[in-house]
Write an enzyme that holds these catalytic residues in place. Structure first.
Site, PDB file in Angstrom:
ATOM      1  N   ARG A   1      41.044  80.041  32.606  1.00 13.14           N
ATOM      2  CA  ARG A   1      40.429  78.606  32.677  1.00 13.14           C
ATOM      3  C   ARG A   1      40.004  78.335  31.417  1.00 13.14           C
ATOM      4  O   ARG A   1      39.290  78.899  30.791  1.00 13.14           O
ATOM      5  CB  ARG A   1      39.292  78.864  33.886  1.00 13.14           C
TER       6      ARG A   1
ATOM      7  N   ARG B   1      42.550  72.668  35.943  1.00 10.76           N
ATOM      8  CA  ARG B   1      42.028  74.004  35.828  1.00 10.76           C
ATOM      9  C   ARG B   1      42.763  74.786  36.801  1.00 10.76           C
ATOM     10  O   ARG B   1      43.247  74.468  37.781  1.00 10.76           O
ATOM     11  CB  ARG B   1      40.714  74.030  35.983  1.00 10.76           C
TER      12      ARG B   1
ATOM     13  N   ASP C   1      38.586  76.849  39.723  1.00 11.10           N
ATOM     14  CA  ASP C   1      37.355  76.519  39.602  1.00 11.10           C
ATOM     15  C   ASP C   1      36.525  77.331  40.862  1.00 11.10           C
ATOM     16  O   ASP C   1      36.863  77.116  41.637  1.00 11.10           O
ATOM     17  CB  ASP C   1      37.443  74.889  40.055  1.00 11.10           C
TER      18      ASP C   1
ATOM     19  N   ASP D   1      32.600  77.400  42.222  1.00  9.14           N
ATOM     20  CA  ASP D   1      31.236  76.897  42.113  1.00  9.14           C
ATOM     21  C   ASP D   1      30.378  77.440  43.382  1.00  9.14           C
ATOM     22  O   ASP D   1      30.900  77.209  44.479  1.00  9.14           O
ATOM     23  CB  ASP D   1      31.163  75.082  42.074  1.00  9.14           C
TER      24      ASP D   1
END
Length: 300
Positions: free
Chosen positions: A201, A210, A213, A215
């Site tokens: 990344r 990307r 990812d 989160d």
């Protein structure tokens, strides 16, 4: 939550900073408060429906006698992790290790370290829009499954979405998952960064392409606002590529700040106000204008 307690279990073991402590050994006193649901055992009178405190007492004794630590902090931390990983019915544990023979050359009754550790529920959003997107996501989820402190409980379907923001880029594969974890929010974030780095990344363009990812959307009902971490995740209520998979795996989960369920948030996002509809392609400035417009309607 119900509790099962073990108080003042005496164990002769070899822990300490000084060589004499690890060579000769000394007495330690352990107390444990185990948080679990005792009602099934209470209704059935079946020991298998509860935590066997006799077995746990032997587990604690064997662990502290087979392992050696310099610090009480390390001994109690590793003991808590062992119990939580070994006992499926154990939700949380408070452990206290006392060291009454501590070599401090002063009159004292004991020294002790006490901690509380337990399982936490976290929701994680994932996405990729470079290379073999599905492989990046599959590898990341498997990477989470391979971590002993994490149990992946539910994974959404992969969703094909248009990119968020104004950067021209390929479409995304997005989704969300639910985990149980022994990690703190900061530790969990570090593990996610390790997985992102393994996928090469690159953080070059904000909202840019990307490979992977990851989160943290929610961590229990905590509200966290630090330089490195914001939970609940900022602006998730305006992102249907987050809300759609969340509705799939946890439709009635309630946002701790907005006090709305995932299903309600997605419905709100799709509503029309004066001909304005929010979709994935909506830019941040459009979202700002949209929210101001909604605020004006409320004021009126």
């Amino acid at each position: 939550m119900d509790k099962i307690e073990i108080r003042d279990l005496e164990i002769f073991a070899n822990h300490g900073v000084f060589p004499e402590e690890t060579a000769l050994g000394q007495k330690f006193v352990v107390s444990a408060v185990m948080y679990t649901e005792t009602r099934p055992a209470g209704l059935t009178d079946d020991l298998s429906a509860s935590i066997n405190y006799g077995e746990v007492s032997h587990m604690i004794t064997d662990f502290l006698q087979k392992n050696t630590y310099k610090l009480l902090e390390a001994a109690v931390e590793n003991l808590a992790e062992m119990l939580l990983l070994s006992l499926p019915l154990l939700k949380k544990v408070t452990l206290r290790i006392e060291k009454p023979w501590a070599p401090v050359r002063l009159p004292l009754k004991t020294v002790a370290v006490e901690i509380t550790r337990g399982w936490h529920t976290a929701y994680i959003a994932f996405g990729s829009n470079m290379g073999d997107k599905k492989k990046y996501l599959d590898n990341a989820i498997q990477g989470l499954r391979d971590m002993k402190e994490i149990v992946v409980e539910k994974v959404s379907e992969y969703l094909v979405t248009e990119p968020y923001g104004d950067v021209e880029q390929d479409e995304f594969l997005n989704g969300a998952l639910r985990v149980r974890t022994l990690l703190s929010p900061e530790e969990l974030l570090d593990r996610l960064h390790v997985l992102e780095q393994a996928a090469d990344r690159k953080r070059i363009i904000h909202w840019g392409p990307r490979t992977l990812d990851l989160d943290i959307l929610f961590y229990d009902n905590e509200i966290i606002d630090t330089v490195e971490l914001h939970v609940p995740h900022i602006d998730m209520e305006n992102r249907d590529f987050v809300l759609k998979p969340m509705v799939e795996i946890a439709p009635y989960l309630r946002h701790p700040v907005l006090n709305l369920t995932m299903e309600q948030l997605l419905k709100n996002l799709r509503k029309n106000f004066g001909g304005v509809t929010l979709f994935v392609k909506t830019s941040p400035i459009q979202i700002l204008y949209y929210n101001l417009y909604r605020a004006c309607l409320i004021c009126i």
